[in-house]
Design a protein around this motif. Structure first.
Motif: not given
Length: 145
Positions: A35-53
């Motif tokens: 949902d956060l990724q979709e919202a970032a895309n819809a707003a035209g913003q950069h989406f950065l994701y890091a899985n640190l598991a």
């Protein structure tokens, strides 16, 4: 009458970033990464994701963030370098639309203790302030392992 598949959701169910303060570092809580990724895309913003598991230490955390955020190979792999990569070079590269960042499963162990976690989040809080001073939204969501 329209029907939606599991891949589609009505517009009113789509997360709007307007409901989240523009410059904040907060627990991911009820938000979902997709949902956060979709919202970032819809707003035209950069989406950065890091899985640190898979991280165990500070160096592991920095390595994974650098890899997953595609930092340059000369990244210094320390907290100062992390701050620098999240601010100045991006600012100098031109106008920025905003950022949505997810740090998922930050380790909580003896090698990456509470102090290290707070230092990491402080880097993102400082980056949020940096972008806030420039009126650029910077939202960072995190979870602990």
């Amino acid at each position: 009458m329209t029907t939606t598949t599991t891949m589609e959701r009505p517009a009113e169910m789509t997360l709007s970033l307007r409901a989240v303060r523009p410059n904040i570092v907060q627990s991911i809580r009820a938000f979902r990464v997709n949902d956060l990724q979709e919202a970032a895309n819809a707003a035209g913003q950069h989406f950065l994701y890091a899985n640190l598991a898979n991280a165990q230490s500070k160096q592991d955390v920095l390595d994974l963030i650098a890899q997953q955020f595609t930092f340059p190979s000369h990244f210094g792999k320390n907290f100062d370098a992390l701050y620098d990569c999240m601010t100045d070079p991006l600012h100098k590269s031109g106008p920025q639309p905003g950022f949505v960042i997810v740090l998922e499963q930050i380790p909580a162990n003896a090698k990456f203790d509470k102090e290290a976690r707070e230092q990491l989040l402080d880097i993102f809080r400082d980056a949020s302030d940096y972008w806030g001073d420039r009126k650029i939204p910077f939202r960072c969501f995190y979870s602990f392992l």
